[in-house]
Enzyme design. Structure first.
Site, PDB file in Angstrom:
ATOM      1  N   ASP A  12      -6.758   6.572  46.580  1.00  0.00           N
ATOM      2  CA  ASP A  12      -6.454   7.962  46.329  1.00  0.00           C
ATOM      3  C   ASP A  12      -4.799   8.214  46.236  1.00  0.00           C
ATOM      4  O   ASP A  12      -4.167   7.301  46.343  1.00  0.00           O
ATOM      5  CB  ASP A  12      -7.085   9.198  47.174  1.00  0.00           C
ATOM      6  CG  ASP A  12      -7.019   8.491  48.802  1.00  0.00           C
ATOM      7  OD1 ASP A  12      -5.954   7.474  48.819  1.00  0.00           O
ATOM      8  OD2 ASP A  12      -7.640   8.892  49.691  1.00  0.00           O
ATOM      9  N   TYR A 160     -10.380   9.431  58.409  1.00  0.00           N
ATOM     10  CA  TYR A 160      -9.970   8.228  59.270  1.00  0.00           C
ATOM     11  C   TYR A 160     -10.276   8.641  60.692  1.00  0.00           C
ATOM     12  O   TYR A 160      -9.048   8.726  61.464  1.00  0.00           O
ATOM     13  CB  TYR A 160      -8.459   7.531  59.163  1.00  0.00           C
ATOM     14  CG  TYR A 160      -8.597   6.894  57.655  1.00  0.00           C
ATOM     15  CD1 TYR A 160      -8.946   5.438  57.765  1.00  0.00           C
ATOM     16  CD2 TYR A 160      -8.234   7.440  56.440  1.00  0.00           C
ATOM     17  CE1 TYR A 160      -9.013   4.803  56.263  1.00  0.00           C
ATOM     18  CE2 TYR A 160      -8.337   6.773  55.270  1.00  0.00           C
ATOM     19  CZ  TYR A 160      -8.682   5.501  55.391  1.00  0.00           C
ATOM     20  OH  TYR A 160      -8.362   4.658  54.075  1.00  0.00           O
TER      21      TYR A 160
END
Length: 424
Positions: A12, A160
């Site tokens: 990404d 994350y």
């Protein structure tokens, strides 16, 4: 703020600084451990480290504030665009005294400290700048404790999230600062806090190592200097030994599984992130063991350094094509490798090939195409096969086909070692 630079985490266009910092730390550690085996590639490895460390100098230039992420992940993930065409929100997310992020700040401190050592004999002035900033950022991370899960929230979760708590990151950062400075205050911090990871709420798992959990990495890294100091061996060396035993296929304390083809597996997606990081630790610990003429008992087996090297080599060989499919999981390496990886820049025509702007959904046609990606992302290691050794070469299968920086970074050191394998 000028936040140009740094690394996207994977396929990404978002800059997640927690895994990016781990990537930079591992690149620097690769140089420190295996720079002598890199030959003419050492300058390229240092350039890759500097690309990360330069960026983190920008992210930490303001006192008591650390930039933790650049790019809105929801906007970005909702589009399939070339980086050059990005028109999604480039939101900057920061952690401060009031909204702390000890894990991301401490990992950035570790990255800066490790990088400072890597550049010490190459560029002393730059090395000193990195070290001074590492100290500043560590102090911020430690003084204003808290998780960026809470401070930034859904910008980092579920992408994350820090699942292991931030104490392992603080200890990891302090260990790297001790290595860089030899100041006893950092070593005292490590020794005084390591037991906190073993508390019921500490989330301590000695067999984990990656962008989130630093536990096994701490024990292996610290063992370099405590193996010759009996007063400081515990708990680092016993835990490093337990970690090593947990990886051996025939060990009674094995915590991983192996495919029929011989690849190590842990739960979750993007399995090769575990394979490369743990292989790195196997080689590093083998060298530390060899330096003090040491073996490790694992059940009925007495494990010497060569046993660890051979296990790591089996993993590297699998990644590079010695597996049931004959598939190299490093893009561009060998005669058979993934052709349709989940990576925006790889799937879409380059600016040279197509100069017009491609908007948010204009890239869908390339994502859905049955043709191989036009741009070969040479050297990228993808998430890897399933546990039955099968592999779906498809952009839709993110866990298998997406490359990540934190898969590649440990593999830099591992590959350098096997370029000129030796235990010294």
């Amino acid at each position: 703020m000028d936040m140009v630079g740094g690394y996207y985490d994977a396929g990404d266009n978002v800059k997640f600084h927690f895994p990016m910092a781990f990537t930079t730390t591992m690149l620097a550690w690769s140089v420190l451990e295996f720079g002598g085996e890199m030959g003419s590639e050492l300058k390229n490895a240092l350039e890759a480290v500097r690309w990360g460390s330069d960026y983190f100098l920008k992210a930490t230039e303001k006192q008591d504030m650390v930039v933790a992420q650049v790019g809105n992940p929801y906007g970005d993930h909702g589009c399939w665009e070339r980086p050059e065409d990005m028109d999604t929100p480039r939101t900057t997310y920061v952690v401060t005294r009031e909204k702390p992020g000890s894990e991301v700040s401490a990992e950035i401190a570790a990255a800066l400290a490790a990088s400072s050592i890597a550049f010490r004999t190459v560029d002393a002035r730059y090395s000193n700048l990195l070290l001074a900033r590492a100290k500043q950022v560590f102090d911020f991370a430690n003084k204003y404790r808290g998780s960026y899960n809470d401070s930034i929230g859904d910008a980092v979760c579920p992408f994350y999230c820090d699942y292991s708590g931030y104490m392992d990151d603080l200890i990891w950062g302090a260990a790297w600062l001790y290595k860089a400075t030899n100041l006893s205050s950092y070593w005292d911090f490590v020794k005084e806090n390591i037991q906190s990871l073993e508390s019921p709420n500490g989330g301590y798992n000695i067999v984990e190592f990656g962008w989130d959990s630093k536990h096994a990495g701490i024990n292996v890294f610290v063992s370099q200097w405590v193996l010759t100091d009996p007063s400081s061996v515990s708990p680092f060396v016993p835990n490093a030994d337990r970690f090593i035993c947990s990886l051996l296929p025939d060990s009674p304390t094995k915590s991983v599984s192996y495919s029929k083809g011989g690849l190590l597996f842990k739960p979750g997606g993007s399995n090769l992130q575990h394979v490369t990081a743990l292989s790195f630790l196997l080689i590093v610990y083998a060298r530390y063991m060899h330096a003090v003429n040491r073996v490790v008992p694992c059940g009925n087996e007495v494990v010497d350094p060569s046993r660890l090297i051979n296990l790591a080599k089996s993993q590297v060989d699998y990644i590079l094509g010695n597996n049931p499919l004959g598939m190299s999981y490093m893009v561009g390496y060998g005669h058979k490798f993934p052709q349709m990886i989940h990576h925006r820049g790889s799937t879409m025509p380059s600016i040279d090939a197509y100069q017009n702007h491609l908007g948010c959904r204009d890239g869908d046609q390339y994502f859905k195409s049955a043709r191989p990606n036009p741009n070969i992302l040479i050297g990228a290691v993808v998430g890897g096969p399933a546990q039955n050794d099968s592999f779906e070469d498809s952009r839709y299968n993110v866990g298998q086909s997406e490359p990540c920086t934190y898969i590649n970074a440990p593999f830099v050191g591992v590959s350098a070692y096997f370029n000129k394998p030796n235990l010294i």
